[in-house]
Enzyme design. Structure first.
Site, PDB file in Angstrom:
ATOM      1  N   HIS A   1     -32.492  28.514   7.046  1.00 55.73           N
ATOM      2  CA  HIS A   1     -32.835  29.395   8.170  1.00 55.73           C
ATOM      3  C   HIS A   1     -32.945  28.581   9.460  1.00 55.73           C
ATOM      4  CE1 HIS A   1     -35.068  32.039   5.040  1.00 55.73           C
ATOM      5  NE2 HIS A   1     -34.035  32.754   5.437  1.00 55.73           N
TER       6      HIS A   1
ATOM      7  N   LYS B   1     -40.544  44.758   0.035  1.00 56.08           N
ATOM      8  CA  LYS B   1     -39.974  43.564  -0.596  1.00 56.08           C
ATOM      9  C   LYS B   1     -41.037  42.717  -1.298  1.00 56.08           C
ATOM     10  CE  LYS B   1     -35.593  42.484   1.529  1.00 56.08           C
ATOM     11  NZ  LYS B   1     -34.800  41.454   2.208  1.00 56.08           N
TER      12      LYS B   1
ATOM     13  N   ARG C   1     -24.011  32.077   3.763  1.00 58.66           N
ATOM     14  CA  ARG C   1     -23.984  30.854   2.954  1.00 58.66           C
ATOM     15  C   ARG C   1     -22.750  30.798   2.091  1.00 58.66           C
ATOM     16  NH1 ARG C   1     -29.806  32.184   0.766  1.00 58.66           N
ATOM     17  NH2 ARG C   1     -28.948  34.184   1.348  1.00 58.66           N
TER      18      ARG C   1
ATOM     19  N   SER D   1     -34.736  31.427  -0.058  1.00 58.95           N
ATOM     20  CA  SER D   1     -36.194  31.547  -0.162  1.00 58.95           C
ATOM     21  C   SER D   1     -36.583  31.846  -1.603  1.00 58.95           C
ATOM     22  CB  SER D   1     -36.696  32.673   0.740  1.00 58.95           C
ATOM     23  OG  SER D   1     -36.423  32.402   2.086  1.00 58.95           O
TER      24      SER D   1
HETATM   25  P1  ADP Z   1     -33.273  39.134   4.489  1.00 56.82           P
HETATM   26  O1  ADP Z   1     -34.420  39.628   3.676  1.00 56.82           O
HETATM   27  O2  ADP Z   1     -33.037  39.902   5.753  1.00 56.82           O
HETATM   28  O3  ADP Z   1     -32.004  38.842   3.731  1.00 56.82           O
HETATM   29  P2  ADP Z   1     -33.692  36.301   4.610  1.00 56.82           P
HETATM   30  O4  ADP Z   1     -34.874  35.619   5.181  1.00 56.82           O
HETATM   31  O5  ADP Z   1     -33.459  36.140   3.146  1.00 56.82           O
HETATM   32  O6  ADP Z   1     -33.837  37.784   5.047  1.00 56.82           O
HETATM   33  O7  ADP Z   1     -32.385  35.860   5.373  1.00 56.82           O
HETATM   34  C1  ADP Z   1     -32.200  36.079   6.747  1.00 56.82           C
HETATM   35  C2  ADP Z   1     -30.787  35.673   7.114  1.00 56.82           C
HETATM   36  O8  ADP Z   1     -30.639  34.275   6.928  1.00 56.82           O
HETATM   37  C3  ADP Z   1     -29.695  36.319   6.264  1.00 56.82           C
HETATM   38  O9  ADP Z   1     -28.568  36.547   7.086  1.00 56.82           O
HETATM   39  C4  ADP Z   1     -29.389  35.268   5.225  1.00 56.82           C
HETATM   40  O10 ADP Z   1     -28.064  35.387   4.743  1.00 56.82           O
HETATM   41  C5  ADP Z   1     -29.579  34.012   6.044  1.00 56.82           C
HETATM   42  N1  ADP Z   1     -29.926  32.864   5.218  1.00 56.82           N
HETATM   43  C6  ADP Z   1     -30.821  32.770   4.233  1.00 56.82           C
HETATM   44  N2  ADP Z   1     -30.854  31.533   3.706  1.00 56.82           N
HETATM   45  C7  ADP Z   1     -29.924  30.819   4.375  1.00 56.82           C
HETATM   46  C8  ADP Z   1     -29.418  29.484   4.274  1.00 56.82           C
HETATM   47  N3  ADP Z   1     -29.864  28.637   3.349  1.00 56.82           N
HETATM   48  N4  ADP Z   1     -28.450  29.114   5.114  1.00 56.82           N
HETATM   49  C9  ADP Z   1     -27.965  29.989   6.023  1.00 56.82           C
HETATM   50  N5  ADP Z   1     -28.358  31.262   6.164  1.00 56.82           N
HETATM   51  C10 ADP Z   1     -29.328  31.672   5.350  1.00 56.82           C
END
Ligand code: ADP
Length: 165
Positions: A19, A43, A92, A130
């Site tokens: 992130h 969630k 990703r 996460s």
């Molecule tokens: P959501 O619940 O909206 O999916 P996340 O916190 O899981 O929220 O992810 C937010 C955004 O960040 C999404 O677009 C997700 O694909 C991206 N994301 C999550 N982990 C990574 C990572 N390791 N590298 C790049 N982007 C990521």
């Protein structure tokens, strides 16, 4: 020259270095990046929305142009309210594509002016999520390579101290 502003919405439960990589890349492109931390109880997040916002704030405190806000309702409503019509999401792998594609098109249907742009993180973070970080931390594994130091401490507190239990 930088573009004006963008939103980066997500759960950030917790913030990972993946992130953070996306946040810092987006902050190079936009004068203002609003990291919108979703307060989505459905969630069943491990961390409260306040804790998740603090983790982002702690990680970006030395980086100008990044603000952290809470996202309560629909992203399109928040975008209109903030007057920001660009949404950044991270991609990703192919596995992210289908969901992200659906979200982008749904959001465009709800607000035709809203554009979603996708950034990819540094290769090392393409397998970091996460969900997996929480699983490893819960089982006592080392997560320092995947999340900022303050997040390591908070995971430790949640899972392995009587305070967090
Ligand atoms: P959501 O619940 O909206 O999916 P996340 O916190 O899981 O929220 O992810 C937010 C955004 O960040 C999404 O677009 C997700 O694909 C991206 N994301 C999550 N982990 C990574 C990572 N390791 N590298 C790049 N982007 C990521």
């Amino acid at each position: 020259m930088k573009l004006r502003a963008a939103l980066y919405p997500g759960s950030f439960d917790p913030l990972t270095l993946g992130h953070l990589d996306i946040i810092l890349r987006a902050a190079q492109i936009f004068e203002t990046l609003i990291v919108a931390v979703a307060d989505n109880e459905a969630k069943q997040p491990l961390f409260t929305v306040g804790e998740r916002m603090e983790m982002v704030e702690e990680a970006v405190q030395d980086s100008p142009g990044i603000v952290v806000r809470r996202l309560d309702g629909l992203l399109v409503d928040f975008a209109r309210q903030e007057g920001v019509m660009v949404v950044v999401r991270g991609l990703r792998a192919i596995s992210d594509f289908e969901f992200e594609f659906q979200m982008a098109l749904m959001n465009r249907r709800l607000e035709p002016h809203l554009e979603t742009i996708f950034l990819t993180p540094q290769e090392d973070y393409t397998f970091v999520s996460s969900r997996i970080v929480k699983e490893v931390a819960r089982l006592g594994g080392e997560v320092g390579h995947f999340v900022p130091p303050r997040v390591v401490a908070r995971l430790q507190e949640k899972y392995h101290s009587s305070k967090g239990a």
